[in-house]
Design a protein around this motif. Sequence first.
Motif, PDB file in Angstrom:
ATOM      1  N   GLY A 543       0.835  -1.193   0.000  1.00  0.00           N
ATOM      2  CA  GLY A 543       0.000   0.000   0.000  1.00  0.00           C
ATOM      3  C   GLY A 543       0.868   1.240   0.000  1.00  0.00           C
ATOM      4  N   ARG A 544       0.263   2.356  -0.378  1.00  0.00           N
ATOM      5  CA  ARG A 544       1.040   3.602  -0.411  1.00  0.00           C
ATOM      6  C   ARG A 544       0.108   4.806  -0.479  1.00  0.00           C
ATOM      7  N   PHE A 545       0.705   5.993  -0.348  1.00  0.00           N
ATOM      8  CA  PHE A 545       0.019   7.246  -0.597  1.00  0.00           C
ATOM      9  C   PHE A 545       0.104   7.559  -2.102  1.00  0.00           C
ATOM     10  N   GLY A 546      -0.869   8.313  -2.592  1.00  0.00           N
ATOM     11  CA  GLY A 546      -0.801   8.779  -3.972  1.00  0.00           C
ATOM     12  C   GLY A 546       0.378   9.709  -4.181  1.00  0.00           C
ATOM     13  N   ARG A 547       0.912   9.670  -5.404  1.00  0.00           N
ATOM     14  CA  ARG A 547       2.103  10.458  -5.711  1.00  0.00           C
ATOM     15  C   ARG A 547       1.751  11.871  -6.167  1.00  0.00           C
ATOM     16  N   ALA A 548       2.731  12.762  -5.943  1.00  0.00           N
ATOM     17  CA  ALA A 548       2.656  14.121  -6.498  1.00  0.00           C
ATOM     18  C   ALA A 548       4.074  14.566  -6.797  1.00  0.00           C
ATOM     19  N   PRO A 549       4.250  15.419  -7.807  1.00  0.00           N
ATOM     20  CA  PRO A 549       5.599  15.888  -8.117  1.00  0.00           C
ATOM     21  C   PRO A 549       6.092  16.892  -7.082  1.00  0.00           C
ATOM     22  N   LEU A 550       7.401  16.918  -6.908  1.00  0.00           N
ATOM     23  CA  LEU A 550       8.037  17.914  -6.033  1.00  0.00           C
ATOM     24  C   LEU A 550       8.776  18.903  -6.928  1.00  0.00           C
ATOM     25  N   PRO A 551       8.151  20.008  -7.271  1.00  0.00           N
ATOM     26  CA  PRO A 551       8.785  20.960  -8.194  1.00  0.00           C
ATOM     27  C   PRO A 551      10.063  21.544  -7.602  1.00  0.00           C
ATOM     28  N   GLY A 552      11.164  21.249  -8.264  1.00  0.00           N
ATOM     29  CA  GLY A 552      12.444  21.724  -7.761  1.00  0.00           C
ATOM     30  C   GLY A 552      13.128  20.751  -6.835  1.00  0.00           C
ATOM     31  N   GLY A 553      12.527  19.600  -6.589  1.00  0.00           N
ATOM     32  CA  GLY A 553      13.140  18.596  -5.725  1.00  0.00           C
ATOM     33  C   GLY A 553      13.326  19.101  -4.309  1.00  0.00           C
ATOM     34  N   GLU A 554      14.563  19.252  -3.863  1.00  0.00           N
ATOM     35  CA  GLU A 554      14.844  19.723  -2.505  1.00  0.00           C
ATOM     36  C   GLU A 554      14.253  21.108  -2.248  1.00  0.00           C
ATOM     37  N   ALA A 555      14.139  21.916  -3.295  1.00  0.00           N
ATOM     38  CA  ALA A 555      13.555  23.254  -3.117  1.00  0.00           C
ATOM     39  C   ALA A 555      12.122  23.167  -2.625  1.00  0.00           C
ATOM     40  N   ALA A 556      11.398  22.129  -3.044  1.00  0.00           N
ATOM     41  CA  ALA A 556      10.008  21.969  -2.598  1.00  0.00           C
ATOM     42  C   ALA A 556       9.949  21.583  -1.127  1.00  0.00           C
ATOM     43  N   VAL A 557      10.978  20.882  -0.635  1.00  0.00           N
ATOM     44  CA  VAL A 557      11.015  20.523   0.787  1.00  0.00           C
ATOM     45  C   VAL A 557      11.162  21.782   1.634  1.00  0.00           C
ATOM     46  N   ARG A 558      11.991  22.706   1.154  1.00  0.00           N
ATOM     47  CA  ARG A 558      12.193  23.962   1.886  1.00  0.00           C
ATOM     48  C   ARG A 558      11.047  24.949   1.691  1.00  0.00           C
ATOM     49  N   ALA A 564       2.571  22.078  -2.355  1.00  0.00           N
ATOM     50  CA  ALA A 564       1.119  22.214  -2.525  1.00  0.00           C
ATOM     51  C   ALA A 564       0.754  22.380  -3.994  1.00  0.00           C
ATOM     52  N   LEU A 565       1.533  23.197  -4.722  1.00  0.00           N
ATOM     53  CA  LEU A 565       1.281  23.343  -6.157  1.00  0.00           C
ATOM     54  C   LEU A 565       1.460  22.017  -6.882  1.00  0.00           C
ATOM     55  N   GLY A 566       2.440  21.230  -6.448  1.00  0.00           N
ATOM     56  CA  GLY A 566       2.647  19.929  -7.062  1.00  0.00           C
ATOM     57  C   GLY A 566       1.429  19.038  -6.943  1.00  0.00           C
ATOM     58  N   TYR A 567       0.798  19.041  -5.752  1.00  0.00           N
ATOM     59  CA  TYR A 567      -0.410  18.240  -5.566  1.00  0.00           C
ATOM     60  C   TYR A 567      -1.570  18.765  -6.414  1.00  0.00           C
ATOM     61  N   LEU A 568      -1.762  20.081  -6.431  1.00  0.00           N
ATOM     62  CA  LEU A 568      -2.946  20.643  -7.106  1.00  0.00           C
ATOM     63  C   LEU A 568      -2.794  20.666  -8.624  1.00  0.00           C
ATOM     64  N   LEU A 569      -1.559  20.746  -9.109  1.00  0.00           N
ATOM     65  CA  LEU A 569      -1.351  20.847 -10.552  1.00  0.00           C
ATOM     66  C   LEU A 569      -0.890  19.551 -11.201  1.00  0.00           C
TER      67      LEU A 569
END
Length: 771
Positions: A543-558, A564-569
């Motif tokens: 099982g898992r959570f649904g995926r979403a992109p992380l725009p900018g990779g580490e930049a999205a973590v910071r 949030a934009l990754g999930y909505l877009l």
Amino acid sequence: MATATTSRAARIEVHGTVQGVGFRPFVYRLATAMGLAGDVRNAGGHVEIRVRGADPELAALSDRLVAEAPPAARISRLLVTDLPATTVPEAGFRVVASGAATGAVPEVPPDLATCAACVRELFDPADRRHRYPFLNCADCGPRATVIEDLPYDRARTTMSRFPMCSACRAEYLDPANRRFHAEPIACADCGPRLAWHPAGADEPADVGVDALAAAEDAIARGGLVAVKGIGGYQLVCDASAEAALTRLRAAKHRPGKPFAIMVGDLRAADRLVPLDEEAAALLGSPARPVVLLPRRDHAPVAAAVAPNLPVLGVFLPYSPLHHLLLADLARPLVVTSGNRSGEPIATEDRPALTRLGPLTDGVLAHDRPITARYDDSVCRVVAGRPTTVRRARGYAPAPRTLPVPSPRPLLAVGGHLKNTVTLVDGDHAVLGPHVGDLADADTLDAFHETIRQLTRLHAVDPDVVVHDAHPGYLSSQYARRRPASRRLAVQHHHAHVAATAAEHGLRGPFLGVAYDGLGLGDDGTLWGGEILLASLTGYRRVGRFGRAPLPGGEAAVRRPARTALGYLLGAEPLGSPAPELPADGPLGRLPRGEVELVRRMIDRGVNCPPASSAGRLFDAVACLLGLGGAVSYEGEAAVRLEAAAHGRGDLRALAWRLVRRDGLWVYDPLPTLRDVLTASREAPVAEVAARFHTAVAEATAALVEQAAAATGVRTVCLGGGVFQNQRLTRLVLDRLAALDLTTHLPGQVPTNDGGLSFGQAAVAAAVLTGG
């Protein structure tokens, strides 16, 4: 006393944490009271007793060694072998010189908080150690931070630089004295001394009692002082002084992360946080960890201690110097690690003066060297269970036992964040102290130094190095210098749940719930919201959570706004419509150029790694609720989201949905996010935050229920940094209990990445054994 005709002789080897905890004096007193003859000594890392007596007496001695051991001792095993009767004297019992190791893995005792007897002496004007900042006895004081080699004797500690005066030596040699063979014994006539370096001064202006008075005066005037503690330098200021805290945050480059508060006793702690039995026991334990507890309304500390958070980290003094500071200043003090954010704690005097001196009003140093760097441990109570957030001073390097012994010596090197390392020989696993985030050269040096110290002191030469499967981690790169036959990669989330299983003595099968920020998955995507069918030797994702992109990779973590934009877009299409991008709120206030840039990155798949991460979903929801579009430390947005829900009951869940995809049950986050946006237009943020926690807990229980039904496995192990969230963990435990599932939570081993190395070690031991 037994007669010569009825007596026999035996050797009793006592293994475990039995050096530096007053064990030899305890054996001496016990054997003498029982009328037994023989001797006791440190041998390598264990204690060896030679004893002569009748069979019933020897059996009683073995039982009492375990039942009546000193509080800080931990006995893992007793080995009893016969000796020729003539090799042990018929009368008298002695403590004799230490011997060499005999094959057992030595154990380094953790530092122990100042005991009650020593505190009484510290404040007794008639005592010769009145107000001496380095007093200790066989039951307390520095251990791991002063030991240079084993067996544990004064000559192999940093106290060898301080020859004992006649009064201290008399106590050290007196079996009836509490300081009998207390290796760090000292007094004002022969021991370490304090030295005060005012701001800008290379040489001390005051020493001894005048040094302490100068430092206290600086703190009382609202200043900031660097103080040399047990395991490294600390920065200290008045917890109610807003200006001092503003300065401290600037000095440490730490704009938002909360600081720990030290108070004099449990009564003072109770004025800041409510104490139940479990919390009081944790605060008062010999480890003296920082304990995270709900903040009382109107607690007398500055808001800047823990900005906008309903929780305070509180701890009690654990050294005589801390006791003096708290008693003299009579106020709560912020006591935090002496470093700038991301750097290791300063332990040496000259670097401390260079780095910390310009940031403070002065440095209170002393001349007892620190051999090993130890930060303060951090704990909290979750659903009535003590859990460890950071395992350091007071706990490390006490060993843990692996469920499957390793056939080869191992070194597990952990992950990139909250790094620890674990050294293994057989079933003996030494989980080292918190190193920190391997983000710069200084922290990487501290990582290497920790490995050198652990392997040397514990006399283990690792044959195999175990590491995370992510090749980019600096810890993985360290391991990859070894040939392939002498290293082993362990998947990040398997290590998380294996750490929990191993702590509870489980081999598997079990269902692992691994919720954290990010870890490299088998499919090349980033994982972090995973349900695994696992054992120590392997796992399968169910099982898992649904995926979403992380725009900018580490930049999205910071910058959670990007998450949030990754999930909505660009969230993984699982059959639910994506919410429309809100025109108002935190995302509506973003620069249009940034939104369009992120949209193009997602559309083109440029630097947008997909992630099935629970931690990143918490970040996205925090952003949507206006709790943080950017963060200054890892996990800050999720901490704010939990804080927002504080005080709310177990509210009705927001919408959630499971779908079947590629043979897995998947939690689709889009209905939840759509409900977050809808509910937040009418309901308070606190209510929406609480309902989001309920939704994730219910979705988790549903994922586990499906996995249990398909596999027949009804034991669950939780792991990963998201389970530092007290509210979510309680909700998940309650719902899994309602399903009649047995659920295990980490306790002594951190649930975050600080426990990865222990999980890696447990997996490697089982794999190398063949199960």
